[in-house]
Design an enzyme around this catalytic site. Structure first.
Site, PDB file in Angstrom:
ATOM      1  N   ASP A  64       0.830  -1.195   0.000  1.00  0.00           N
ATOM      2  CA  ASP A  64       0.000   0.000   0.000  1.00  0.00           C
ATOM      3  C   ASP A  64       0.873   1.257   0.000  1.00  0.00           C
ATOM      4  O   ASP A  64       1.650   1.483   0.934  1.00  0.00           O
ATOM      5  CB  ASP A  64      -0.871  -0.044   1.255  1.00  0.00           C
ATOM      6  CG  ASP A  64      -1.964   0.993   1.213  1.00  0.00           C
ATOM      7  OD1 ASP A  64      -2.596   1.137   0.156  1.00  0.00           O
ATOM      8  OD2 ASP A  64      -2.172   1.665   2.234  1.00  0.00           O
ATOM      9  N   THR A  97      -3.245   5.527  -4.045  1.00  0.00           N
ATOM     10  CA  THR A  97      -2.173   6.349  -3.480  1.00  0.00           C
ATOM     11  C   THR A  97      -0.873   6.202  -4.274  1.00  0.00           C
ATOM     12  O   THR A  97      -0.162   7.174  -4.493  1.00  0.00           O
ATOM     13  CB  THR A  97      -1.928   5.976  -2.010  1.00  0.00           C
ATOM     14  OG1 THR A  97      -1.711   4.573  -1.917  1.00  0.00           O
ATOM     15  CG2 THR A  97      -3.113   6.327  -1.158  1.00  0.00           C
ATOM     16  N   THR A  98      -0.586   4.975  -4.700  1.00  0.00           N
ATOM     17  CA  THR A  98       0.640   4.765  -5.471  1.00  0.00           C
ATOM     18  C   THR A  98       0.542   5.517  -6.793  1.00  0.00           C
ATOM     19  O   THR A  98       1.485   6.191  -7.220  1.00  0.00           O
ATOM     20  CB  THR A  98       0.848   3.263  -5.741  1.00  0.00           C
ATOM     21  OG1 THR A  98       0.597   2.551  -4.550  1.00  0.00           O
ATOM     22  CG2 THR A  98       2.241   2.974  -6.227  1.00  0.00           C
ATOM     23  N   ASP A 389      -8.995  -0.035   1.548  1.00  0.00           N
ATOM     24  CA  ASP A 389      -8.974   0.485   0.176  1.00  0.00           C
ATOM     25  C   ASP A 389     -10.288   0.156  -0.519  1.00  0.00           C
ATOM     26  O   ASP A 389     -10.903   0.995  -1.159  1.00  0.00           O
ATOM     27  CB  ASP A 389      -7.829  -0.156  -0.631  1.00  0.00           C
ATOM     28  CG  ASP A 389      -6.466   0.402  -0.254  1.00  0.00           C
ATOM     29  OD1 ASP A 389      -6.399   1.151   0.739  1.00  0.00           O
ATOM     30  OD2 ASP A 389      -5.485   0.088  -0.943  1.00  0.00           O
TER      31      ASP A 389
HETATM   32  P1  ADP Z   1      -2.754   2.224  -6.022  1.00  0.00           P
HETATM   33  O1  ADP Z   1      -2.124   2.473  -4.698  1.00  0.00           O
HETATM   34  O2  ADP Z   1      -2.500   3.352  -6.968  1.00  0.00           O
HETATM   35  O3  ADP Z   1      -4.170   1.821  -5.941  1.00  0.00           O
HETATM   36  P2  ADP Z   1      -2.288  -0.489  -6.861  1.00  0.00           P
HETATM   37  O4  ADP Z   1      -1.075  -1.273  -6.561  1.00  0.00           O
HETATM   38  O5  ADP Z   1      -3.542  -0.837  -6.180  1.00  0.00           O
HETATM   39  O6  ADP Z   1      -1.919   1.016  -6.628  1.00  0.00           O
HETATM   40  O7  ADP Z   1      -2.504  -0.563  -8.438  1.00  0.00           O
HETATM   41  C1  ADP Z   1      -3.549   0.092  -9.085  1.00  0.00           C
HETATM   42  C2  ADP Z   1      -3.425  -0.075 -10.582  1.00  0.00           C
HETATM   43  O8  ADP Z   1      -3.517  -1.453 -10.948  1.00  0.00           O
HETATM   44  C3  ADP Z   1      -4.554   0.650 -11.287  1.00  0.00           C
HETATM   45  O9  ADP Z   1      -4.035   1.343 -12.395  1.00  0.00           O
HETATM   46  C4  ADP Z   1      -5.457  -0.485 -11.717  1.00  0.00           C
HETATM   47  O10 ADP Z   1      -6.210  -0.168 -12.875  1.00  0.00           O
HETATM   48  C5  ADP Z   1      -4.474  -1.595 -11.985  1.00  0.00           C
HETATM   49  N1  ADP Z   1      -5.080  -2.934 -11.936  1.00  0.00           N
HETATM   50  C6  ADP Z   1      -5.800  -3.470 -10.926  1.00  0.00           C
HETATM   51  N2  ADP Z   1      -6.193  -4.720 -11.236  1.00  0.00           N
HETATM   52  C7  ADP Z   1      -5.712  -4.987 -12.467  1.00  0.00           C
HETATM   53  C8  ADP Z   1      -5.762  -6.133 -13.338  1.00  0.00           C
HETATM   54  N3  ADP Z   1      -6.397  -7.220 -12.994  1.00  0.00           N
HETATM   55  N4  ADP Z   1      -5.130  -6.033 -14.522  1.00  0.00           N
HETATM   56  C9  ADP Z   1      -4.461  -4.917 -14.861  1.00  0.00           C
HETATM   57  N5  ADP Z   1      -4.376  -3.825 -14.091  1.00  0.00           N
HETATM   58  C10 ADP Z   1      -4.986  -3.847 -12.907  1.00  0.00           C
HETATM   59 MG    MG Z   2      -5.045   0.107  -5.187  1.00  0.00          MG
END
Ligand code: ADP
Ligand code: MG
Length: 536
Positions: A64, A97-98, A389
């Site tokens: 996270d 957040t990332t 989240d």
């Molecule tokens: P954040 O802290 O920004 O939420 P995450 O590590 O949760 O970071 O990653 C979010 C990103 O991963 C988003 O751009 C989302 O669209 C993408 N994402 C989530 N699930 C999938 C998936 N199954 N395939 C491709 N991209 C995905």
């Molecule tokens: Mg996320």
């Protein structure tokens, strides 16, 4: 005094350091880029986790973004500004957040090369501001509206948020728990995220995580002869101790006669008895106390069949007040029947090997607890963050009903439309808007890199698809090919994207406009000379 003999004038303290112009910009951009670099590898379903060990040896393993940055205790002032946007994102949406931090880092990286081309920072800032505004419009435009309380869509949104967070095997189950919880607390189109309590209990497996209607306390009743269950509970919430207060100062009582000692002890007992009598007189049959309960008071309460719990967390006491309609009582002399709350059942039952207290069928039925289970403390801590989240995104989608697909699709579409917009501008701002557009592509590129996919091939394919109006073409992290992210059910609330882009643009322009850093911070305050000493 002649002019060539002018004394230098010091307006700053000796220890203040000052960095100006390009050097200041370079350092600030570097700091922001470093922050983005830290969290970059965690982005997306194939992102890696980080292990952070704090000064007390406490270990956190997480994916996270905001947790990583908070736990790291970042010190640099500019880096802190970037950490702030992760916090804002967490507060406003709960997820993304990332993304926000990675975008900010990339915007500044692109700005750096514009600065090298001798483009003035205020021009870049203006271009970024325009691009930020346009981005919000584009995102609103491409977002789709879901039906009110569309359970299927909400489940997909919750699943997307928990993807890649160490809960892979149970992610559908967890999504179900989250959607049920959010729907239960939703009221007139708003969601009170705080009404959902998340309680952790080590043991069993993540699949056993469940939703409980009511409030669960990780506590036991204070005395074994108290009842294990109270029906028709009349609950007293206390935030003072049921104990005899210790004196503030050290006091000594000299007792010479053993009878006197007994008298003294009896008196203490009498005082405690009077306290419990007041409680009993109010009609309370459950006492939930934020502080301690003395053995003697425990005994009297148990004798009258009262169920009592001590050292309940403050946040839980507040939640219980809301859920049961009780008023928190600080002084037993003011205790009145009207202050008591009510619940259908209060009981102690065992989860795993340990007892927990359940306050069920509350007056206010919206009080909920998600009881997180899992093999180790680190696993359940990370599941708890994933659930938070997911609660955030489901709540956001439920209130605004505007949804976009993920997997890099909105960022590619944004970049495409921003480039078209850039062409309508003249002069150097155009270059800044183009850089902003390029920066958006960092999200799909990072998703690809983190999944071990060649980012250049993937981006070329995605851009071609978007040129052919495939609006939701995103990256499949398993095959490396493009996919329709909407059809694949990778959904996210619109706000996650608008908030991330806005905060990233804001912090980038703010950092760009700084050309002078005057730092009066002293790392070792005790090393300062004592001003009083020089007077002697
Ligand atoms: P954040 O802290 O920004 O939420 P995450 O590590 O949760 O970071 O990653 C979010 C990103 O991963 C988003 O751009 C989302 O669209 C993408 N994402 C989530 N699930 C999938 C998936 N199954 N395939 C491709 N991209 C995905
Ligand atoms: Mg996320």
């Amino acid at each position: 005094m002649t002019s060539d003999n002018v004394q230098p004038i010091f307006i700053l303290n000796d220890e203040t350091t000052r960095t100006k112009g390009r050097e200041a910009q370079r350092m600030n951009i570097q700091a922001a880029k470093l922050v983005a670099e830290i969290v970059r590898t965690t982005l997306g379903p194939k992102g890696m986790d980080k292990m952070i060990v704090d000064s007390l040896g406490e270990v956190t393993v997480t994916n996270d973004g905001v947790t990583i940055l908070q736990e790291m205790k970042i010190d640099h002032p500019t880096a802190k500004m970037v950490v702030e946007i992760a916090k804002t994102q967490e507060h406003e949406v709960g997820d993304g957040t990332t993304t926000a931090v990675v975008l900010a880092g990339e915007l500044l990286k692109r700005a750096e090369s514009l600065l090298e081309q001798e483009i003035h920072p205020t021009v870049i800032a203006k271009g970024y501001r325009l691009a930020g505004e346009k981005s919000r419009a584009v995102l609103h435009d491409i977002a789709e509206e879901i039906e009110d309380k569309d359970r299927v869509a909400l489940l997909k949104i919750a699943t997307t948020a928990t993807t890649g967070k160490g809960a892979e095997t149970a992610k559908e189950h967890l999504a179900g728990v989250v959607v049920d919880a959010v729907l239960a607390v939703a009221h007139n189109g708003t969601v009170d995220r705080d009404a959902i309590k998340i309680e952790k209990k080590i043991g069993d497996s993540v699949e056993q995580t469940r939703l409980i209607h009511g409030i669960v306390l990780d506590k036991e009743r204070v005395h074994p002869s108290m009842p294990t269950q109270v029906k028709g509970a009349k609950i007293l919430l206390l935030d003072t101790a049921l104990e005899i207060k210790n004196t503030e100062t050290d006091a000594k009582i000299n007792i010479t006669d053993p009878a006197k000692l007994q008298e003294f002890i009896d008196m203490e007992e009498q005082m405690l008895k009077r306290m419990t009598d007041k409680i009993l007189a109010s009609g309370a049959n459950v006492v939930l106390c934020q502080k301690g309960i003395d053995d003697v008071a425990q005994h009297y309460l148990a004798k009258s069949g009262v169920f009592a719990v001590r050292r309940v967390k403050k946040s839980d006491v507040e939640r219980l007040a809301k859920a049961t309609g009780a008023r928190i009582v600080s002084n037993l002399d003011d205790l009145d029947k009207a202050h008591l709350g009510s619940a259908g059942t209060v009981e102690e039952s065992t989860v795993g090997d340990e007892a927990m207290v359940y306050v069920k069928e509350c007056k206010h039925p919206q009080a909920l607890t998600i009881l997180v289970r899992g093999g180790t403390a680190h696993v359940i801590a990370e599941i708890k963050r994933a659930l938070e989240d997911a609660i955030g995104v489901v709540a956001s989608a439920l209130t605004s009903r505007k949804v976009v697909a993920g997997a890099g699709a909105p960022e590619i579409e944004l970049a495409r439309q921003l480039r078209i917009y850039a062409n309508s501008l003249s002069g150097r701002e155009q270059l800044a808007v183009q850089s902003f557009a390029d920066a958006m592509e960092v999200i799909p590129r990072t998703l690809a890199e983190n999944a071990g996919i060649d980012p250049i091939d993937a981006l070329t394919e995605l851009k071609a698809a978007h040129d052919k109006k495939e609006r939701w073409a995103g990256i499949c992290v398993h095959s490396g090919k493009k996919m329709d992210a909407w059809k694949q059910g990778i959904l996210e609330p619109l706000k996650i994207k608008t908030q991330a882009v806005s905060s990233a643009a804001e912090v980038a322009t703010m950092i760009l406009r700084i050309d002078d850093v005057i730092n009066g911070e002293t790392t070792v305050p005790s090393a300062r000379p004592n001003p009083g000493a020089s007077l002697e």
